[in-house]
Design an enzyme around this catalytic site. Structure first.
Site, mmCIF file in Angstrom:
data_model
loop_
_atom_site.group_PDB
_atom_site.id
_atom_site.type_symbol
_atom_site.label_atom_id
_atom_site.label_comp_id
_atom_site.label_asym_id
_atom_site.label_seq_id
_atom_site.Cartn_x
_atom_site.Cartn_y
_atom_site.Cartn_z
ATOM 1 C CB THR A 1 52.058 -12.538 18.927
ATOM 2 O OG1 THR A 1 52.566 -13.819 18.583
ATOM 3 C CG2 THR A 1 50.541 -12.569 18.918
ATOM 4 C CB THR B 1 51.586 -22.363 20.054
ATOM 5 O OG1 THR B 1 51.543 -23.306 21.069
ATOM 6 C CG2 THR B 1 50.776 -21.150 20.461
ATOM 7 C CB SER C 1 56.677 -8.207 33.201
ATOM 8 O OG SER C 1 57.750 -8.918 32.658
ATOM 9 C CG ASN D 1 59.444 -17.434 25.960
ATOM 10 O OD1 ASN D 1 58.319 -17.082 25.645
ATOM 11 N ND2 ASN D 1 60.295 -17.988 25.112
ATOM 12 C CE LYS E 1 49.951 -16.515 17.213
ATOM 13 N NZ LYS E 1 50.702 -16.374 18.469
ATOM 14 C CD GLU F 1 58.465 -16.401 21.778
ATOM 15 O OE1 GLU F 1 58.786 -17.123 22.738
ATOM 16 O OE2 GLU F 1 57.396 -15.769 21.718
#
Lengths: 387, 387
Positions: free
Chosen positions: B146, B179, B387, B382, B168, B259
């Site tokens: 992702t 996660t 959006s 994040n 992943k 991230e």
């Protein structure tokens, strides 16, 4: 005015050179009586600062005459020498006021792990005592600021009596308590037992429900000094209600000035099986970095609300995940655990305040916890604080 | 090679248009046997995705023949319709493979609260099945990404047998599990009971000790498929040890690609009263935004370590706050709860890896939890995800 709004109090706030910036950094608040009732709520962090250890034992008898507060250094993780510094501070103040050191409370705030410059602090106490005034509340409120951008004060005006308060805190805001120093004064006539119970009740639903960044401080102190100078006897119920209003006002100001925040977020949980369950669910959401970053981006990402709600153990908060509703700013974007109203209807950009409501459909208890969004400025301020 | 390194497995990863980007988004891994042993560890989040609910019951008998994974949508918080979508996916795959739907596991990852485009998914499954290959592991690993910047794979080579894995996960990394989606394959000959116990033991000390941002996902799945095609019987001990190595390798890759992170931080707690106590203390530190922001600023602010340690209740982790030592990258900057070595000696800027060691002086148990720093890029990624 603030802590000097009630009768029977004098205060001062001066610059003693504890802060490198040269800004005000030492505050003193004196209770001239006739009562010397006092209470305090202190951090539950097991790593607590020397002044917290001092104040906890000094206030245990429900009495205090004076409180000295410094910014520019937390005197936390400073070992036995740091505790000796706090002890000497209380004795120095007490000697000059001709009171017992046990009636002198001490608060410190600033960087952890650094000894205080005691010569500066002592000369600062001398200067503050020389400048004590019934108009000194504002200066005192200024002197306890650290990364705060504005000083925080609040008052409650009763019929012939009042409560006044000042607080500081802009980061490391988390429950048990929100990280902060706060001094509240009142000229009501109440007993030490009532003062203590009222302060605990008020803090539980105000300061303890501010969770700006999930980080509990070593120095959190909320101290209440009661002079009785109004000679008005106030019932426990009335006093608790008024005190809760002042604490709620100050809490809200802490959230509004949280480091780097662009949103103040109220997470309200309704129809929970108990108040504790509602608080636990609200807290899980207010601690989710993903949720808080989404709020910063004005993104009504309700999946991040649900994924945080789902982390609360069932024995803490019973609910059926397939019944959960979530509204953001009045738009029910999640209904029965799934997709609700169009997320495009949610307006996050127009206001600083955000209202999230989570319906657990599991009872009739409610609680609200306030937090802030996670922003670039938060990261910036907190990556550069001690260097 | 990865999941197709062990004998008896074929895989494929293709672009089916589930992701708007057009990147690969559907992966299939097939176990050609002779064994059809399977186990899975799944998120403990009470708000879990439809594929988690499906896989939990499908793997309960310790058997599976195939697994289909999609990125581009989590199929979480999608209600009964979302569960029906997962059920149809398993049946579609099973029909084409002539197996029972109960032997087809399903994983999804992506945005919460959005239904999957089923036509794309079904045609993607057709394409993937047509392209199944014993060299398809890399494509499968690509298809589950992702916000990952690189695909994650690992292998263990035993004497005539092997384990292969792909994972992943780059955000929403938190315990119970980190996660992520992860598929691990092996051609060893082990029973379903051994496979299940080995997977739980391995996950407990690897994926469960990655806590990048404290946020638990709705979709976490680690699935293990065992073909027995090597015909080598492997002891439970040997298999668990090898599986733990593969899980640790993949966990470390997840942290390294988290991230927006600029530091990978190992928080090691030593001399704790129990392993649970050590994990609780380490987790408290890895969840402190103030600590994580300080690390981003290359600021060895050990007060933020201590203030996090102090939030752990005494019944969870007994220790004396006045005995705590903290080292950062080998420099003991906190000794006996107070100031230790000069903080200027700590070098945080030269390496991505940071090693924090906390000595509780309360026993002889040890645990390490990995996390990342809190950075501008984390906030940026994040605040803009959906959006």
């Amino acid at each position: 005015m603030t802590v000097t709004t009630p009768q029977g109090f004098r205060a001062a706030g001066i610059a003693a050179g504890v802060k490198a910036s040269g800004n005000k950094d030492v505050a003193v608040v004196i209770n001239d009586g006739p009562l010397d009732v006092a209470a305090a709520v202190l951090t539950s962090n097991r790593v607590h600062a020397a002044p917290v250890a001092w104040t906890r034992q000094a206030v245990a008898d429900g009495r205090a005459r004076a409180i000295v507060l410094n910014s520019g250094g937390a005197n936390a993780c400073t070992g036995p020498d740091g505790f000796a510094d706090t002890h000497r501070t209380a004795e120095y103040l007490a000697q000059r006021l001709d009171i017992s050191a046990q009636d002198a409370l001490v608060c410190s705030t600033g960087l952890i792990g650094v000894r205080l410059p005691m010569d500066n602090l002592f000369s600062g106490i001398d200067t503050a005592l020389a400048g004590l005034s019934v108009d000194g509340g504002s200066d005192a409120a200024d002197a306890i600021m650290t990364t705060d951008t504005v000083s925080k004060t609040a008052v409650f005006a009763g019929a012939g009596w009042s409560i006044g308060g000042m607080a500081k805190g802009a980061g490391m805001l988390a429950p048990g308590l929100a990280t902060m120093l706060c001094v509240i004064t009142s000229d009501a006539v109440v007993s030490a037992a009532v003062a203590d119970a009222a302060l605990r009740a008020a803090a539980r639903v105000t300061f303890d429900r501010v969770d700006s960044d999930g980080c509990m401080s070593t120095n959190d102190t909320v101290a209440l000094l009661v002079s009785g100078a109004s000679h008005k006897e106030v019932s426990a119920e009335e006093f608790t209600s008024a005190l809760t209003q002042v604490c709620a006002d100050l809490s809200r100001q802490l959230v509004a000035d949280a480091e780097g925040a662009s949103h103040d977020i109220a997470v309200k949980v309704v129809n929970a099986s108990s108040e504790d369950a509602a608080v636990a669910v609200a807290r899980a959401v207010t601690r989710s970095n993903l949720f808080k970053a989404a709020m910063f981006g004005n993104d009504p990402n309700w999946g991040r609300v649900l994924s945080a709600v789902g982390t609360v153990p069932e024995d803490v908060a019973p609910f059926n995940a397939n019944l959960l509703d979530v509204s953001i700013n009045g738009v029910q974007i999640c209904r029965a655990g799934g997709v609700g109203e169009d997320r495009e209807l949610v307006d996050l950009a127009s206001n600083r305040e955000v209202h999230v409501e989570i319906d657990l459909h599991a009872g009739d208890a409610t609680a609200t916890v306030w937090t802030n969004d996670l922003t670039h400025d938060y990261v910036h301020e907190n990556s550069a604080y001690s260097s």
